[in-house]
Design an enzyme around this catalytic site. Structure first.
Site, PDB file in Angstrom:
ATOM      1  N   TYR A   1      -1.496  -1.621  10.447  1.00  0.00           N
ATOM      2  CA  TYR A   1      -1.974  -1.889   9.017  1.00  0.00           C
ATOM      3  C   TYR A   1      -0.041  -1.162   8.355  1.00  0.00           C
ATOM      4  O   TYR A   1       0.035  -1.669   7.704  1.00  0.00           O
ATOM      5  CB  TYR A   1      -3.112  -1.047   8.511  1.00  0.00           C
TER       6      TYR A   1
ATOM      7  N   SER B   1       1.107  -1.252  -0.103  1.00  0.00           N
ATOM      8  CA  SER B   1      -0.162   0.165  -0.020  1.00  0.00           C
ATOM      9  C   SER B   1       1.065   1.612  -0.198  1.00  0.00           C
ATOM     10  O   SER B   1       2.402   1.018   0.162  1.00  0.00           O
ATOM     11  CB  SER B   1      -0.909  -0.613   1.447  1.00  0.00           C
TER      12      SER B   1
END
Ligand code: NAD
Length: 261
Positions: A156, A143
Protein backbone atom coordinates in the site's frame (compact mmCIF):
# COMPACT_ATOMS: atom_id res chain seq x y z
CA UNK A 1 -18.44 28.44 -6.15
CA UNK A 2 -16.99 25.24 -7.61
CA UNK A 3 -19.22 24.13 -10.48
CA UNK A 4 -18.84 21.23 -12.90
CA UNK A 5 -21.81 21.96 -15.17
CA UNK A 6 -21.89 19.60 -18.17
CA UNK A 7 -18.51 18.13 -17.29
CA UNK A 8 -18.22 14.37 -17.68
CA UNK A 9 -16.53 12.85 -14.63
CA UNK A 10 -15.47 9.23 -14.30
CA UNK A 11 -14.90 8.03 -10.74
CA UNK A 12 -13.51 4.54 -10.13
CA UNK A 13 -14.37 2.64 -6.96
CA UNK A 14 -17.43 4.90 -6.75
CA UNK A 15 -19.84 2.24 -5.46
CA UNK A 16 -18.61 2.74 -1.87
CA UNK A 17 -16.89 5.04 0.60
CA UNK A 18 -14.85 8.00 -0.63
CA UNK A 19 -15.52 7.45 -4.34
CA UNK A 20 -19.27 7.27 -3.81
CA UNK A 21 -19.29 10.60 -1.96
CA UNK A 22 -17.11 12.21 -4.65
CA UNK A 23 -19.57 11.05 -7.31
CA UNK A 24 -22.51 12.51 -5.35
CA UNK A 25 -20.75 15.83 -4.76
CA UNK A 26 -19.75 16.07 -8.44
CA UNK A 27 -23.36 15.39 -9.49
CA UNK A 28 -24.60 18.09 -7.09
CA UNK A 29 -22.13 20.46 -8.77
CA UNK A 30 -23.77 19.80 -12.16
CA UNK A 31 -21.53 17.03 -13.56
CA UNK A 32 -22.55 13.92 -15.47
CA UNK A 33 -20.95 11.17 -13.42
CA UNK A 34 -19.85 7.67 -14.46
CA UNK A 35 -19.74 5.34 -11.46
CA UNK A 36 -17.09 2.75 -12.39
CA UNK A 37 -16.69 -0.22 -10.07
CA UNK A 38 -16.07 -3.93 -9.85
CA UNK A 39 -19.25 -4.16 -7.74
CA UNK A 40 -21.74 -3.41 -10.53
CA UNK A 41 -24.89 -3.85 -8.40
CA UNK A 42 -23.63 -1.31 -5.88
CA UNK A 43 -22.52 0.97 -8.73
CA UNK A 44 -26.02 0.79 -10.25
CA UNK A 45 -27.51 1.62 -6.83
CA UNK A 46 -25.21 4.64 -6.44
CA UNK A 47 -26.08 5.87 -9.95
CA UNK A 48 -29.79 5.40 -9.23
CA UNK A 49 -29.47 7.33 -5.97
CA UNK A 50 -27.87 10.24 -7.85
CA UNK A 51 -30.55 10.20 -10.57
CA UNK A 52 -33.33 10.04 -7.94
CA UNK A 53 -31.82 13.17 -6.39
CA UNK A 54 -32.06 14.93 -9.78
CA UNK A 55 -28.47 14.37 -10.95
CA UNK A 56 -27.03 12.62 -13.99
CA UNK A 57 -25.21 9.32 -13.47
CA UNK A 58 -24.47 6.04 -15.20
CA UNK A 59 -22.91 2.86 -13.82
CA UNK A 60 -19.99 1.22 -15.61
CA UNK A 61 -18.72 -2.28 -14.83
CA UNK A 62 -14.96 -2.04 -14.58
CA UNK A 63 -12.12 -3.97 -13.04
CA UNK A 64 -9.40 -1.31 -13.08
CA UNK A 65 -6.69 -3.97 -13.37
CA UNK A 66 -8.03 -5.11 -16.75
CA UNK A 67 -6.78 -3.18 -19.77
CA UNK A 68 -9.75 -4.35 -21.85
CA UNK A 69 -12.36 -3.48 -19.20
CA UNK A 70 -10.86 -0.03 -18.60
CA UNK A 71 -10.68 0.79 -22.31
CA UNK A 72 -14.22 -0.56 -22.90
CA UNK A 73 -15.62 1.28 -19.88
CA UNK A 74 -14.11 4.62 -20.90
CA UNK A 75 -15.31 4.05 -24.49
CA UNK A 76 -18.86 3.48 -23.18
CA UNK A 77 -18.78 6.79 -21.30
CA UNK A 78 -17.43 8.61 -24.38
CA UNK A 79 -20.13 6.97 -26.52
CA UNK A 80 -22.86 8.04 -24.09
CA UNK A 81 -21.66 11.54 -23.23
CA UNK A 82 -19.04 12.43 -25.86
CA UNK A 83 -16.01 12.91 -23.61
CA UNK A 84 -14.32 12.50 -20.26
CA UNK A 85 -13.28 15.78 -18.63
CA UNK A 86 -12.38 14.55 -15.15
CA UNK A 87 -11.02 11.23 -13.93
CA UNK A 88 -10.84 10.31 -10.28
CA UNK A 89 -8.78 7.13 -10.03
CA UNK A 90 -9.95 6.04 -6.61
CA UNK A 91 -10.57 2.26 -6.61
CA UNK A 92 -8.52 0.59 -3.92
CA UNK A 93 -8.25 -2.18 -1.39
CA UNK A 94 -6.09 -2.84 1.64
CA UNK A 95 -4.25 -5.99 2.62
CA UNK A 96 -2.18 -5.80 5.81
CA UNK A 97 0.58 -8.17 6.83
CA UNK A 98 4.18 -8.18 7.97
CA UNK A 99 6.56 -7.92 5.03
CA UNK A 100 8.10 -11.27 5.83
CA UNK A 101 4.65 -12.88 5.79
CA UNK A 102 3.34 -11.10 2.69
CA UNK A 103 2.27 -13.48 -0.08
CA UNK A 104 3.69 -12.47 -3.46
CA UNK A 105 0.19 -12.79 -4.97
CA UNK A 106 -1.17 -10.28 -2.44
CA UNK A 107 1.69 -7.88 -3.22
CA UNK A 108 0.93 -8.14 -6.96
CA UNK A 109 -2.80 -7.71 -6.41
CA UNK A 110 -2.24 -4.52 -4.41
CA UNK A 111 0.10 -3.02 -7.00
CA UNK A 112 -2.24 -4.02 -9.82
CA UNK A 113 -5.27 -2.28 -8.31
CA UNK A 114 -3.52 0.85 -7.11
CA UNK A 115 -0.85 1.38 -9.78
CA UNK A 116 -2.00 -0.49 -12.90
CA UNK A 117 -5.51 0.83 -12.24
CA UNK A 118 -4.32 4.44 -12.05
CA UNK A 119 -2.14 4.04 -15.15
CA UNK A 120 -4.81 2.32 -17.26
CA UNK A 121 -7.63 4.71 -16.38
CA UNK A 122 -5.40 7.79 -16.73
CA UNK A 123 -4.13 6.55 -20.11
CA UNK A 124 -7.63 5.91 -21.46
CA UNK A 125 -9.01 9.26 -20.27
CA UNK A 126 -5.93 11.21 -21.39
CA UNK A 127 -6.18 9.62 -24.83
CA UNK A 128 -9.74 10.97 -25.08
CA UNK A 129 -8.65 14.44 -23.94
CA UNK A 130 -5.74 14.52 -26.39
CA UNK A 131 -7.91 13.28 -29.26
CA UNK A 132 -10.28 16.18 -28.65
CA UNK A 133 -7.44 18.64 -27.92
CA UNK A 134 -9.18 19.36 -24.64
CA UNK A 135 -8.05 20.23 -21.12
CA UNK A 136 -9.08 18.10 -18.16
CA UNK A 137 -8.32 16.93 -14.65
CA UNK A 138 -6.80 13.62 -13.61
CA UNK A 139 -7.03 13.11 -9.87
CA UNK A 140 -5.36 10.13 -8.23
CA UNK A 141 -6.41 8.91 -4.77
CA UNK A 142 -3.23 8.70 -2.75
CA UNK A 143 -3.05 8.64 1.02
CA UNK A 144 -1.01 10.02 3.88
CA UNK A 145 0.82 6.79 3.01
CA UNK A 146 1.97 8.54 -0.19
CA UNK A 147 4.30 10.41 2.19
CA UNK A 148 4.68 8.22 5.28
CA UNK A 149 5.19 4.53 5.94
CA UNK A 150 3.43 2.37 8.51
CA UNK A 151 4.21 -1.20 9.50
CA UNK A 152 2.19 -4.01 7.85
CA UNK A 153 1.44 -1.94 4.73
CA UNK A 154 4.39 -2.52 2.38
CA UNK A 155 2.50 -2.72 -0.94
CA UNK A 156 0.00 0.00 0.00
CA UNK A 157 2.76 2.44 1.00
CA UNK A 158 4.78 1.53 -2.10
CA UNK A 159 1.83 1.98 -4.45
CA UNK A 160 0.63 5.22 -2.85
CA UNK A 161 4.15 6.70 -3.08
CA UNK A 162 4.23 5.61 -6.72
CA UNK A 163 1.10 7.61 -7.53
CA UNK A 164 3.01 10.84 -6.82
CA UNK A 165 5.39 9.99 -9.66
CA UNK A 166 2.56 9.12 -12.01
CA UNK A 167 0.67 12.36 -11.31
CA UNK A 168 3.80 14.46 -11.80
CA UNK A 169 4.50 12.75 -15.12
CA UNK A 170 0.91 13.24 -16.32
CA UNK A 171 1.19 16.91 -15.26
CA UNK A 172 4.36 17.34 -17.36
CA UNK A 173 2.98 15.52 -20.42
CA UNK A 174 -0.50 17.07 -20.17
CA UNK A 175 0.58 20.63 -19.39
CA UNK A 176 0.45 21.98 -22.95
CA UNK A 177 -3.20 20.97 -23.29
CA UNK A 178 -4.16 21.99 -19.75
CA UNK A 179 -4.51 18.43 -18.51
CA UNK A 180 -3.85 18.82 -14.78
CA UNK A 181 -2.99 15.96 -12.47
CA UNK A 182 -2.96 15.96 -8.68
CA UNK A 183 -3.00 13.45 -5.84
CA UNK A 184 -5.35 13.66 -2.86
CA UNK A 185 -3.80 12.21 0.30
CA UNK A 186 -6.43 11.50 2.97
CA UNK A 187 -5.78 10.45 6.53
CA UNK A 188 -7.99 7.70 8.00
CA UNK A 189 -11.61 7.88 6.82
CA UNK A 190 -14.27 5.54 8.29
CA UNK A 191 -15.17 3.47 5.21
CA UNK A 192 -15.44 -0.32 4.76
CA UNK A 193 -11.73 -0.31 3.83
CA UNK A 194 -10.74 1.10 7.23
CA UNK A 195 -13.39 -0.73 9.27
CA UNK A 196 -11.87 -3.99 8.05
CA UNK A 197 -8.38 -2.99 9.22
CA UNK A 198 -9.29 -2.16 12.82
CA UNK A 199 -9.84 -5.75 14.06
CA UNK A 200 -6.94 -6.97 11.88
CA UNK A 201 -4.52 -4.50 13.45
CA UNK A 202 -5.89 -5.17 16.96
CA UNK A 203 -5.02 -8.83 16.46
CA UNK A 204 -1.60 -8.16 14.94
CA UNK A 205 -0.51 -5.72 17.68
CA UNK A 206 -2.41 -7.50 20.49
CA UNK A 207 -4.27 -4.33 21.54
CA UNK A 208 -7.95 -3.39 21.70
CA UNK A 209 -9.82 -2.02 18.68
CA UNK A 210 -10.29 1.26 20.57
CA UNK A 211 -6.52 1.47 21.00
CA UNK A 212 -5.97 0.85 17.28
CA UNK A 213 -8.04 3.97 16.60
CA UNK A 214 -6.53 6.09 19.39
CA UNK A 215 -2.91 5.00 19.46
CA UNK A 216 -2.34 4.15 15.80
CA UNK A 217 -4.83 5.71 13.42
CA UNK A 218 -5.50 9.10 14.99
CA UNK A 219 -2.46 9.43 17.26
CA UNK A 220 -0.74 12.17 15.26
CA UNK A 221 -3.77 14.20 14.18
CA UNK A 222 -4.19 17.66 15.76
CA UNK A 223 -7.59 16.78 17.23
CA UNK A 224 -8.05 12.99 17.35
CA UNK A 225 -10.65 13.18 14.57
CA UNK A 226 -11.21 11.00 11.52
CA UNK A 227 -11.15 12.69 8.11
CA UNK A 228 -14.59 12.38 6.49
CA UNK A 229 -15.78 11.41 3.02
CA UNK A 230 -17.12 14.96 2.71
CA UNK A 231 -13.70 16.44 3.49
CA UNK A 232 -12.12 14.39 0.71
CA UNK A 233 -14.97 14.98 -1.74
CA UNK A 234 -14.77 18.75 -1.27
CA UNK A 235 -11.05 18.71 -2.10
CA UNK A 236 -11.79 16.50 -5.11
CA UNK A 237 -14.37 19.07 -6.24
CA UNK A 238 -11.90 21.93 -5.97
CA UNK A 239 -9.28 20.01 -7.94
CA UNK A 240 -11.78 19.07 -10.65
CA UNK A 241 -13.14 22.60 -11.01
CA UNK A 242 -9.80 24.43 -10.79
CA UNK A 243 -9.19 25.75 -14.27
CA UNK A 244 -5.50 26.46 -14.72
CA UNK A 245 -2.19 24.67 -14.69
CA UNK A 246 -1.28 26.69 -11.59
CA UNK A 247 -2.43 23.69 -9.57
CA UNK A 248 -0.88 20.60 -11.11
CA UNK A 249 1.60 17.91 -10.11
CA UNK A 250 0.74 18.44 -6.44
CA UNK A 251 -0.38 16.29 -3.57
CA UNK A 252 -2.99 17.71 -1.23
CA UNK A 253 -2.97 16.14 2.24
CA UNK A 254 -6.37 16.04 3.98
CA UNK A 255 -5.63 14.43 7.33
CA UNK A 256 -6.42 16.63 10.36
CA UNK A 257 -2.75 17.55 10.49
CA UNK A 258 -1.50 13.95 10.77
CA UNK A 259 1.05 14.72 8.07
CA UNK A 260 2.14 18.28 7.35
CA UNK A 261 4.07 18.97 4.13
P1 NAD B 1 -14.06 1.31 -0.01
O1 NAD B 1 -13.72 -0.10 0.27
O2 NAD B 1 -15.20 1.94 0.71
O3 NAD B 1 -14.32 1.51 -1.59
C1 NAD B 1 -13.43 1.01 -2.54
C2 NAD B 1 -14.21 0.70 -3.82
O4 NAD B 1 -13.24 0.26 -4.80
C3 NAD B 1 -15.24 -0.43 -3.66
O5 NAD B 1 -16.49 -0.01 -4.18
C4 NAD B 1 -14.65 -1.58 -4.46
O6 NAD B 1 -15.65 -2.41 -5.08
C5 NAD B 1 -13.83 -0.83 -5.50
N1 NAD B 1 -12.80 -1.67 -6.11
C6 NAD B 1 -11.92 -2.50 -5.48
N2 NAD B 1 -11.15 -3.12 -6.37
C7 NAD B 1 -11.54 -2.69 -7.60
C8 NAD B 1 -11.12 -2.97 -8.92
N3 NAD B 1 -10.15 -3.86 -9.18
N4 NAD B 1 -11.74 -2.33 -9.94
C9 NAD B 1 -12.73 -1.44 -9.70
N5 NAD B 1 -13.18 -1.15 -8.48
C10 NAD B 1 -12.59 -1.76 -7.43
O7 NAD B 1 -12.71 2.11 0.22
P2 NAD B 1 -12.40 3.68 0.47
O8 NAD B 1 -11.91 3.81 1.86
O9 NAD B 1 -13.49 4.54 -0.01
O10 NAD B 1 -11.10 3.84 -0.47
C11 NAD B 1 -11.12 4.52 -1.70
C12 NAD B 1 -9.70 4.99 -2.00
O11 NAD B 1 -9.27 5.89 -0.99
C13 NAD B 1 -8.66 3.86 -2.05
O12 NAD B 1 -7.75 4.10 -3.11
C14 NAD B 1 -7.95 3.99 -0.72
O13 NAD B 1 -6.64 3.50 -0.75
C15 NAD B 1 -7.99 5.50 -0.54
N6 NAD B 1 -7.82 5.94 0.85
C16 NAD B 1 -8.69 5.55 1.81
C17 NAD B 1 -8.48 5.98 3.12
C18 NAD B 1 -9.40 5.59 4.23
O14 NAD B 1 -9.02 5.82 5.39
N7 NAD B 1 -10.57 5.04 3.97
C19 NAD B 1 -7.39 6.82 3.42
C20 NAD B 1 -6.54 7.19 2.40
C21 NAD B 1 -6.75 6.75 1.11
Amino acid sequence: MNRLDNKVCLVTGAASGIGKRIAEVYADAGARVAIADLAIDKAEATARGIRDAGGQAMAVAMDVTSEAQVDDGVAKVVEAWGQVDVLVSNAGIQIVNRLTEFAFDDWKKMLAIHLDGAFLTARACMRDMEKRGAAGAIILMGSVHSHLASPLKAPYVTAKHGLLGLARTIAKEGGKLGIRSNVICPGFVRTPLVDKQIPEQAKEFAISEEDVVKTIMLKDTVDGEFTTVDDVANVALTLAAFETNALTGQSIVVSHGWFMQ
